[in-house]
Design a protein around this motif. Structure first.
Motif, PDB file in Angstrom:
ATOM      1  N   SER A  76       0.812  -1.220   0.000  1.00 51.32           N
ATOM      2  CA  SER A  76       0.000   0.000   0.000  1.00 51.32           C
ATOM      3  C   SER A  76       0.847   1.274   0.000  1.00 51.32           C
ATOM      4  CB  SER A  76      -0.939   0.001   1.201  1.00 51.32           C
ATOM      5  OG  SER A  76      -0.202  -0.028   2.397  1.00 51.32           O
ATOM      6  N   THR A  77       2.046   1.244   0.579  1.00 53.88           N
ATOM      7  CA  THR A  77       2.884   2.449   0.617  1.00 53.88           C
ATOM      8  C   THR A  77       3.856   2.516  -0.554  1.00 53.88           C
ATOM      9  OG1 THR A  77       4.508   1.320   1.997  1.00 53.88           O
ATOM     10  CG2 THR A  77       2.788   2.587   3.118  1.00 53.88           C
ATOM     11  N   ARG A  78       3.971   1.446  -1.312  1.00 53.06           N
ATOM     12  CA  ARG A  78       4.928   1.404  -2.426  1.00 53.06           C
ATOM     13  C   ARG A  78       4.321   2.068  -3.657  1.00 53.06           C
ATOM     14  NH1 ARG A  78       9.424  -1.492  -3.610  1.00 53.06           N
ATOM     15  NH2 ARG A  78       9.343  -2.563  -1.624  1.00 53.06           N
ATOM     16  N   PRO A  79       5.045   2.993  -4.305  1.00 51.46           N
ATOM     17  CA  PRO A  79       4.477   3.694  -5.459  1.00 51.46           C
ATOM     18  C   PRO A  79       4.536   2.914  -6.770  1.00 51.46           C
ATOM     19  CG  PRO A  79       6.630   4.547  -4.976  1.00 51.46           C
ATOM     20  CD  PRO A  79       6.315   3.555  -3.887  1.00 51.46           C
ATOM     21  N   GLY A  80       5.150   1.764  -6.776  1.00 54.79           N
ATOM     22  CA  GLY A  80       5.246   0.964  -8.000  1.00 54.79           C
ATOM     23  C   GLY A  80       6.385  -0.021  -7.852  1.00 54.79           C
ATOM     24  N   GLY A  81       6.648  -0.797  -8.887  1.00 53.89           N
ATOM     25  CA  GLY A  81       7.753  -1.754  -8.829  1.00 53.89           C
ATOM     26  C   GLY A  81       7.478  -2.868  -7.856  1.00 53.89           C
ATOM     27  N   TYR A  82       6.378  -3.577  -8.057  1.00 53.54           N
ATOM     28  CA  TYR A  82       5.943  -4.594  -7.095  1.00 53.54           C
ATOM     29  C   TYR A  82       6.628  -5.939  -7.308  1.00 53.54           C
ATOM     30  CZ  TYR A  82       2.254  -1.119  -7.053  1.00 53.54           C
ATOM     31  OH  TYR A  82       1.566   0.066  -7.012  1.00 53.54           O
ATOM     32  N   THR A  83       7.268  -6.124  -8.449  1.00 57.97           N
ATOM     33  CA  THR A  83       7.892  -7.410  -8.753  1.00 57.97           C
ATOM     34  C   THR A  83       9.382  -7.231  -8.984  1.00 57.97           C
ATOM     35  OG1 THR A  83       7.301  -7.115 -11.080  1.00 57.97           O
ATOM     36  CG2 THR A  83       5.826  -8.444  -9.748  1.00 57.97           C
ATOM     37  N   ARG A  84      10.117  -8.316  -8.775  1.00 59.12           N
ATOM     38  CA  ARG A  84      11.572  -8.317  -8.942  1.00 59.12           C
ATOM     39  C   ARG A  84      11.935  -9.539  -9.778  1.00 59.12           C
ATOM     40  NH1 ARG A  84      13.130  -8.986  -3.653  1.00 59.12           N
ATOM     41  NH2 ARG A  84      13.323  -6.759  -3.348  1.00 59.12           N
ATOM     42  N   ILE A  85      12.848  -9.366 -10.726  1.00 60.39           N
ATOM     43  CA  ILE A  85      13.336 -10.475 -11.540  1.00 60.39           C
ATOM     44  C   ILE A  85      14.763 -10.779 -11.118  1.00 60.39           C
ATOM     45  CG2 ILE A  85      13.942 -11.208 -13.871  1.00 60.39           C
ATOM     46  CD1 ILE A  85      11.615  -9.548 -14.905  1.00 60.39           C
ATOM     47  N   ILE A  86      15.010 -12.023 -10.720  1.00 60.52           N
ATOM     48  CA  ILE A  86      16.347 -12.461 -10.307  1.00 60.52           C
ATOM     49  C   ILE A  86      16.815 -13.505 -11.316  1.00 60.52           C
ATOM     50  CG2 ILE A  86      17.716 -13.533  -8.494  1.00 60.52           C
ATOM     51  CD1 ILE A  86      15.521 -12.592  -6.534  1.00 60.52           C
ATOM     52  N   LYS A  87      17.839 -13.181 -12.090  1.00 61.65           N
ATOM     53  CA  LYS A  87      18.309 -14.082 -13.137  1.00 61.65           C
ATOM     54  C   LYS A  87      19.114 -15.233 -12.531  1.00 61.65           C
ATOM     55  CE  LYS A  87      18.197 -10.638 -16.727  1.00 61.65           C
ATOM     56  NZ  LYS A  87      18.906  -9.949 -17.810  1.00 61.65           N
ATOM     57  N   LEU A  88      18.916 -16.430 -13.095  1.00 62.08           N
ATOM     58  CA  LEU A  88      19.537 -17.633 -12.559  1.00 62.08           C
ATOM     59  C   LEU A  88      20.580 -18.254 -13.475  1.00 62.08           C
ATOM     60  CD1 LEU A  88      16.308 -19.368 -11.237  1.00 62.08           C
ATOM     61  CD2 LEU A  88      17.976 -18.091  -9.923  1.00 62.08           C
ATOM     62  N   GLY A  89      20.576 -17.921 -14.732  1.00 64.85           N
ATOM     63  CA  GLY A  89      21.478 -18.567 -15.684  1.00 64.85           C
ATOM     64  C   GLY A  89      20.668 -19.245 -16.762  1.00 64.85           C
ATOM     65  N   THR A  90      21.280 -20.189 -17.454  1.00 67.53           N
ATOM     66  CA  THR A  90      20.590 -20.841 -18.563  1.00 67.53           C
ATOM     67  C   THR A  90      20.080 -22.224 -18.180  1.00 67.53           C
ATOM     68  OG1 THR A  90      22.695 -21.667 -19.377  1.00 67.53           O
ATOM     69  CG2 THR A  90      21.913 -19.603 -20.309  1.00 67.53           C
ATOM     70  N   ARG A  91      18.991 -22.615 -18.846  1.00 68.55           N
ATOM     71  CA  ARG A  91      18.405 -23.936 -18.641  1.00 68.55           C
ATOM     72  C   ARG A  91      19.256 -24.957 -19.384  1.00 68.55           C
ATOM     73  NH1 ARG A  91      12.209 -23.853 -19.427  1.00 68.55           N
ATOM     74  NH2 ARG A  91      12.777 -23.246 -21.529  1.00 68.55           N
ATOM     75  N   LEU A  92      19.384 -26.132 -18.834  1.00 69.10           N
ATOM     76  CA  LEU A  92      20.270 -27.146 -19.387  1.00 69.10           C
ATOM     77  C   LEU A  92      19.790 -27.658 -20.748  1.00 69.10           C
ATOM     78  CD1 LEU A  92      22.846 -28.097 -18.160  1.00 69.10           C
ATOM     79  CD2 LEU A  92      21.689 -30.115 -17.309  1.00 69.10           C
ATOM     80  N   GLY A  93      18.501 -27.855 -20.916  1.00 69.85           N
ATOM     81  CA  GLY A  93      17.997 -28.478 -22.137  1.00 69.85           C
ATOM     82  C   GLY A  93      18.100 -27.611 -23.371  1.00 69.85           C
ATOM     83  N   ASP A  94      17.659 -26.360 -23.290  1.00 69.06           N
ATOM     84  CA  ASP A  94      17.618 -25.509 -24.483  1.00 69.06           C
ATOM     85  C   ASP A  94      18.361 -24.185 -24.312  1.00 69.06           C
ATOM     86  OD1 ASP A  94      15.937 -24.378 -22.673  1.00 69.06           O
ATOM     87  OD2 ASP A  94      14.236 -24.153 -24.025  1.00 69.06           O
ATOM     88  N   ALA A  95      19.066 -24.026 -23.237  1.00 74.25           N
ATOM     89  CA  ALA A  95      19.872 -22.826 -22.966  1.00 74.25           C
ATOM     90  C   ALA A  95      19.024 -21.563 -22.881  1.00 74.25           C
ATOM     91  CB  ALA A  95      20.990 -22.652 -23.989  1.00 74.25           C
ATOM     92  N   ALA A  96      17.764 -21.694 -22.458  1.00 73.23           N
ATOM     93  CA  ALA A  96      16.920 -20.517 -22.257  1.00 73.23           C
ATOM     94  C   ALA A  96      17.334 -19.843 -20.954  1.00 73.23           C
ATOM     95  CB  ALA A  96      15.456 -20.930 -22.181  1.00 73.23           C
ATOM     96  N   GLU A  97      17.311 -18.505 -20.940  1.00 70.28           N
ATOM     97  CA  GLU A  97      17.665 -17.774 -19.725  1.00 70.28           C
ATOM     98  C   GLU A  97      16.550 -17.941 -18.707  1.00 70.28           C
ATOM     99  OE1 GLU A  97      19.323 -13.781 -20.042  1.00 70.28           O
ATOM    100  OE2 GLU A  97      19.289 -14.080 -22.220  1.00 70.28           O
ATOM    101  N   MET A  98      16.887 -18.425 -17.524  1.00 70.33           N
ATOM    102  CA  MET A  98      15.900 -18.672 -16.475  1.00 70.33           C
ATOM    103  C   MET A  98      16.014 -17.603 -15.390  1.00 70.33           C
ATOM    104  SD  MET A  98      14.288 -21.230 -17.572  1.00 70.33           S
ATOM    105  CE  MET A  98      13.318 -21.735 -16.184  1.00 70.33           C
ATOM    106  N   CYS A  99      14.914 -17.412 -14.655  1.00 71.83           N
ATOM    107  CA  CYS A  99      14.911 -16.422 -13.586  1.00 71.83           C
ATOM    108  C   CYS A  99      13.784 -16.732 -12.602  1.00 71.83           C
ATOM    109  CB  CYS A  99      14.724 -15.017 -14.160  1.00 71.83           C
ATOM    110  SG  CYS A  99      13.097 -14.740 -14.847  1.00 71.83           S
ATOM    111  N   TYR A 100      13.872 -16.096 -11.450  1.00 74.22           N
ATOM    112  CA  TYR A 100      12.755 -16.047 -10.514  1.00 74.22           C
ATOM    113  C   TYR A 100      12.080 -14.704 -10.690  1.00 74.22           C
ATOM    114  CZ  TYR A 100      14.140 -20.090  -7.675  1.00 74.22           C
ATOM    115  OH  TYR A 100      14.434 -21.340  -7.230  1.00 74.22           O
ATOM    116  N   ILE A 101      10.768 -14.696 -10.689  1.00 73.12           N
ATOM    117  CA  ILE A 101      10.032 -13.443 -10.580  1.00 73.12           C
ATOM    118  C   ILE A 101       9.271 -13.539  -9.276  1.00 73.12           C
ATOM    119  CG2 ILE A 101       8.156 -14.297 -12.051  1.00 73.12           C
ATOM    120  CD1 ILE A 101       7.700 -11.333 -12.863  1.00 73.12           C
ATOM    121  N   GLU A 102       9.384 -12.506  -8.448  1.00 69.17           N
ATOM    122  CA  GLU A 102       8.790 -12.555  -7.125  1.00 69.17           C
ATOM    123  C   GLU A 102       8.186 -11.217  -6.758  1.00 69.17           C
ATOM    124  OE1 GLU A 102      12.058 -13.606  -4.622  1.00 69.17           O
ATOM    125  OE2 GLU A 102      12.875 -11.586  -4.635  1.00 69.17           O
TER     126      GLU A 102
END
Length: 165
Positions: free
Chosen positions: A88-114
């Motif tokens: 309620s007090t935050r003016p925006g930017g409610y999510t964060r993306i944390i990059k993890l590296g590439t996926r083993l099978g197809d080398a797609a860039e993986m991340c957490y979004i929280e």
């Protein structure tokens, strides 16, 4: 040319893309953190941030608008009861993306979004953050010092001439 085309279509049809983003937004709201590819996370961030902003005002109208996007009444309830209270007090930017590296099978860039306020690693313990006073910017007021008080260069002091002997 891609002039004015801001939506990442994610190689999907419109119906598939909206269903996927709706399901991912529901999972993000229910679990507070999900693991996905970077491209999907960036698309999800643009999808879910306006919904969280809409949840700050708890009215029937805003609940119906959010339900139209999420199609899950449990996620809507969670969003309006728990998530909106924390952001309620935050003016925006409610999510964060944390990059993890590439996926083993197809080398797609993986991340957490929280959700930002729900990760205990980054949240400071103690009292709630105080609301910062807003500052209006205006033109600087001119100094009322007299015109003679300006800094002037001191008069040149002559050095004594060296005498020859």
């Amino acid at each position: 040319m891609r002039h004015g085309k801001k939506i990442n279509h994610l190689s999907r049809t419109h119906e598939h893309r909206t269903a996927m983003l709706s399901n991912m937004a529901t999972s993000l709201i229910m679990h507070k953190r999900i693991k996905t590819t970077v491209a999907k996370a960036k698309a999800l961030q643009k999808y879910v941030d306006p919904l969280i902003t809409k949840s700050k005002e708890d009215s029937t109208h805003s609940r119906r608008i959010v339900f139209k996007y999420l199609q899950n009444k449990f996620a809507v309830t969670e969003l309006f009861r728990e998530v909106s209270v924390k952001v309620s007090t935050r003016p925006g930017g409610y999510t964060r993306i944390i990059k993890l590296g590439t996926r083993l099978g197809d080398a797609a860039e993986m991340c957490y979004i929280e959700l930002v306020d729900f990760n205990q690693t980054y949240v400071k313990e103690g009292k709630a953050p105080a609301k910062k006073a807003t500052v209006r910017r205006s033109r600087a007021k001119k100094a009322t010092a007299p015109a003679t008080a300006k800094t002037e260069a001191p008069a040149a002091v002559e050095a004594p001439a060296a005498t020859e002997e």
